[in-house]
Design a protein around this motif. Structure first.
Motif, PDB file in Angstrom:
ATOM      1  N   SER A 128       9.525  -3.918 -73.301  1.00  0.00           N
ATOM      2  CA  SER A 128       9.799  -2.498 -73.516  1.00  0.00           C
ATOM      3  C   SER A 128      10.235  -1.776 -72.251  1.00  0.00           C
ATOM      4  O   SER A 128      10.913  -0.755 -72.306  1.00  0.00           O
ATOM      5  CB  SER A 128       8.568  -1.813 -74.092  1.00  0.00           C
ATOM      6  OG  SER A 128       7.487  -1.896 -73.176  1.00  0.00           O
ATOM      7  N   ARG A 160      12.292   0.547 -74.653  1.00  0.00           N
ATOM      8  CA  ARG A 160      11.421   1.441 -75.430  1.00  0.00           C
ATOM      9  C   ARG A 160      12.205   2.650 -75.957  1.00  0.00           C
ATOM     10  O   ARG A 160      12.063   3.045 -77.115  1.00  0.00           O
ATOM     11  CB  ARG A 160      10.255   1.914 -74.561  1.00  0.00           C
ATOM     12  CG  ARG A 160       9.348   2.938 -75.253  1.00  0.00           C
ATOM     13  CD  ARG A 160       8.252   3.427 -74.307  1.00  0.00           C
ATOM     14  NE  ARG A 160       7.384   4.386 -74.954  1.00  0.00           N
ATOM     15  CZ  ARG A 160       7.604   5.694 -74.982  1.00  0.00           C
ATOM     16  NH1 ARG A 160       8.692   6.175 -74.381  1.00  0.00           N
ATOM     17  NH2 ARG A 160       6.770   6.498 -75.600  1.00  0.00           N
ATOM     18  N   TRP A 163      14.365   1.516 -78.914  1.00  0.00           N
ATOM     19  CA  TRP A 163      13.628   1.285 -80.161  1.00  0.00           C
ATOM     20  C   TRP A 163      13.131   2.584 -80.782  1.00  0.00           C
ATOM     21  O   TRP A 163      13.095   2.717 -82.013  1.00  0.00           O
ATOM     22  CB  TRP A 163      12.471   0.319 -79.926  1.00  0.00           C
ATOM     23  CG  TRP A 163      12.905  -1.112 -79.832  1.00  0.00           C
ATOM     24  CD1 TRP A 163      12.753  -1.965 -78.771  1.00  0.00           C
ATOM     25  CD2 TRP A 163      13.598  -1.870 -80.837  1.00  0.00           C
ATOM     26  NE1 TRP A 163      13.300  -3.190 -79.050  1.00  0.00           N
ATOM     27  CE2 TRP A 163      13.832  -3.161 -80.317  1.00  0.00           C
ATOM     28  CE3 TRP A 163      14.046  -1.581 -82.131  1.00  0.00           C
ATOM     29  CZ2 TRP A 163      14.475  -4.157 -81.027  1.00  0.00           C
ATOM     30  CZ3 TRP A 163      14.704  -2.569 -82.855  1.00  0.00           C
ATOM     31  CH2 TRP A 163      14.913  -3.836 -82.303  1.00  0.00           C
ATOM     32  N   ASP A 236       4.100  -3.613 -81.444  1.00  0.00           N
ATOM     33  CA  ASP A 236       5.091  -2.610 -81.084  1.00  0.00           C
ATOM     34  C   ASP A 236       5.849  -2.108 -82.308  1.00  0.00           C
ATOM     35  O   ASP A 236       6.204  -0.932 -82.393  1.00  0.00           O
ATOM     36  CB  ASP A 236       6.057  -3.127 -80.007  1.00  0.00           C
ATOM     37  CG  ASP A 236       6.495  -4.560 -80.219  1.00  0.00           C
ATOM     38  OD1 ASP A 236       6.185  -5.126 -81.284  1.00  0.00           O
ATOM     39  OD2 ASP A 236       7.149  -5.119 -79.320  1.00  0.00           O
ATOM     40  N   TYR A 240       6.003   1.847 -83.054  1.00  0.00           N
ATOM     41  CA  TYR A 240       7.268   2.572 -83.173  1.00  0.00           C
ATOM     42  C   TYR A 240       7.397   3.204 -84.560  1.00  0.00           C
ATOM     43  O   TYR A 240       7.807   4.353 -84.698  1.00  0.00           O
ATOM     44  CB  TYR A 240       8.456   1.632 -82.926  1.00  0.00           C
ATOM     45  CG  TYR A 240       8.627   1.160 -81.507  1.00  0.00           C
ATOM     46  CD1 TYR A 240       8.600   2.057 -80.438  1.00  0.00           C
ATOM     47  CD2 TYR A 240       8.840  -0.180 -81.212  1.00  0.00           C
ATOM     48  CE1 TYR A 240       8.771   1.622 -79.128  1.00  0.00           C
ATOM     49  CE2 TYR A 240       9.022  -0.627 -79.912  1.00  0.00           C
ATOM     50  CZ  TYR A 240       8.976   0.275 -78.885  1.00  0.00           C
ATOM     51  OH  TYR A 240       9.142  -0.152 -77.585  1.00  0.00           O
ATOM     52  N   ASN A 377       4.720  -5.705 -75.132  1.00  0.00           N
ATOM     53  CA  ASN A 377       3.917  -4.497 -75.089  1.00  0.00           C
ATOM     54  C   ASN A 377       2.438  -4.791 -75.192  1.00  0.00           C
ATOM     55  O   ASN A 377       1.643  -3.907 -75.467  1.00  0.00           O
ATOM     56  CB  ASN A 377       4.309  -3.550 -76.238  1.00  0.00           C
ATOM     57  CG  ASN A 377       5.635  -2.909 -75.996  1.00  0.00           C
ATOM     58  OD1 ASN A 377       6.208  -3.073 -74.923  1.00  0.00           O
ATOM     59  ND2 ASN A 377       6.154  -2.178 -76.950  1.00  0.00           N
TER      60      ASN A 377
END
Length: 439
Positions: A128, A160, A163, A236, A240, A377
């Protein structure tokens, strides 16, 4: 393709609710008329106004039949009547049981729900914190009218950031940049199709990684639910998908004294069950996953929610009702039904495990799918068979971790780290991120 037998799961993971359900007398099957509406695109590109008479049998023969499939018995609530979607499915995310479905394997245009497969395929590849400077070629080929997060050429973004742009704003520009980092769109599409096959999402064929309308690009409510379930194995992915708002890097401009300044701007999740809207309240227990809307697909949505220890996945494709936010309203009704029906209704099928997990399912504690890990992550570890769920604990607002909710009208969403669960064929679902509204 017939579904694998569930002897391993049934012998190890039977709960008292399922036992009481199986003790019921043989229920009556209900098949409702198939919906009608505007044509959809089949793999060959030809229009189809009604589902095929025979569809895939992955997950069970009932799921390959057109119409509504549900087992009625004493104490089972009646399905909501005001659901107009061409295809939908209600499933237990942990056990894999399909509680009810409607044209589950009808191959339809998926729109941006296909980004779940994109994420599940690419998330493990880049940490990330990795950075990427966007070249003009990275943004080539984005379709007109695409949803965008606002990526600029010659600016640098972390993985990151990208995403968050994919999950919150459904940014096709973010998809294209991540695809460029993954040796290009063509390679990414190839890997997505290979991953779909590994997941046994055999209704799915990817042409464009962002879900933009393309001839021959299809998926199904069943496949999108499988894909979401696989994605939820990744810490992750869960974080997200459950993030409500975030700061996204803006364009670098000259500030005072000529110094470059790059101010961030706020982006908000377009999943209305998570972020709310004027006519859609935040759904109690919602934890993601992904929405989509294109001319060809109409509105599509896959959501995961938790209540009273039950975690459900619902996918709704193309509601025919001409109503604002119909896809979210119909999803909420099906979730409500699922929580009432769970433990009472006998399943009509199952969400199958990935091929590698099914092949190695007899190995105690095995996680052959490799889907539990994150993308750098610090994804939670996998519990072996026999592990018990750990107590949930809230994470404080303001923490740096992705997915910590900000204040929302009607209540505060709190990130809860759930325990390790055993699912179909000993395929673990660790630390499921859950969100609840509090009065």
């Amino acid at each position: 393709m017939p579904a694998p037998k569930k002897t391993a799961r049934r012998s190890l993971l039977v709960t008292s609710a399922v036992l009481s359900s199986l003790a019921l007398a043989a229920p009556a099957a209900v098949a409702a008329p198939s919906p009608s509406g505007s044509p959809s695109v089949s793999p060959s590109g030809s229009p189809s106004a009604t589902p095929p008479a025979s569809m895939s049998s992955v997950g069970g023969a009932r799921l390959g039949q057109p119409g509504t499939q549900v087992n009625l018995a004493s104490g089972v609530p009646v399905l909501p009547k005001d659901v107009s979607a061409r295809s939908w499915i209600v499933a237990d995310a942990e056990s894999g049981d399909v509680l009810a479905a409607h044209n589950a394997h009808w191959r339809l245009a998926p729109a941006s729900t296909l980004k779940m497969l994109f994420a599940d395929t690419l998330l493990p590849k880049f940490p990330s914190t990795a950075e990427h400077k966007v070249a003009p070629s990275d943004l080539a080929g984005i379709g007109p009218g695409s949803s965008m997060v606002g990526i600029k050429e010659d600016e640098t973004y972390t993985v990151r950031d990208l995403w968050l742009g994919v999950f919150l704003q459904s940014g096709n520009d973010a998809v294209r940049v991540l695809s460029a980092m993954n040796k290009g769109v063509e390679n990414t599409v190839k890997e997505m199709n290979e991953h779909a096959e590994e997941l046994q999402a055999l209704d799915t064929h990817v042409v464009s990684p962002d879900g933009y309308d393309a001839e021959g690009q299809v998926s199904s409510a069943y496949d999108l639910t499988l894909i979401a379930r696989s994605g939820l194995q990744k810490k992750d992915f869960r974080e997200y998908a459950s993030t409500v708002t975030a700061k996204f890097p803006g364009e670098t401009k000259k500030g005072k004294k000529g110094k470059p300044v790059r101010k961030p701007f706020e982006i908000r999740n377009t999943n209305r069950l998570l972020s709310g809207d004027s006519d859609v309240p935040v759904y109690q227990g919602i934890a993601g996953v992904k929405n989509g809307n294109t001319t060809n697909a109409g509105a599509t949505f896959t959501g995961v929610a938790e209540r009273n220890g039950k975690v459900l996945l619902v996918t709704v494709m193309n509601p025919e009702k001409d109503e604002h936010n119909a896809v979210y309203k119909e999803t909420a009704r099906l979730l409500d039904w699922g929580f009432k029906a769970a433990g009472k209704v006998q399943p009509v099928g199952e969400l199958v495990p990935p091929r590698s997990a099914a092949q190695a399912g007899a190995q105690p504690g095995a996680n052959p799918s490799g889907e539990a890990g994150g993308s750098g992550n610090g994804a939670g570890g996998t519990a072996g068979t026999g592990a018990k769920p750990v107590a949930s604990a809230p994470a404080a607002n303001g923490a740096s971790g992705i997915g910590i909710a900000l204040g929302i009208t009607g209540g505060v969403l709190v990130l809860l780290a759930g325990g390790a669960f055993l699912v179909n064929r000993r395929w673990p679902l660790p630390d499921l991120v859950r969100r609840r509204t509090r009065p």
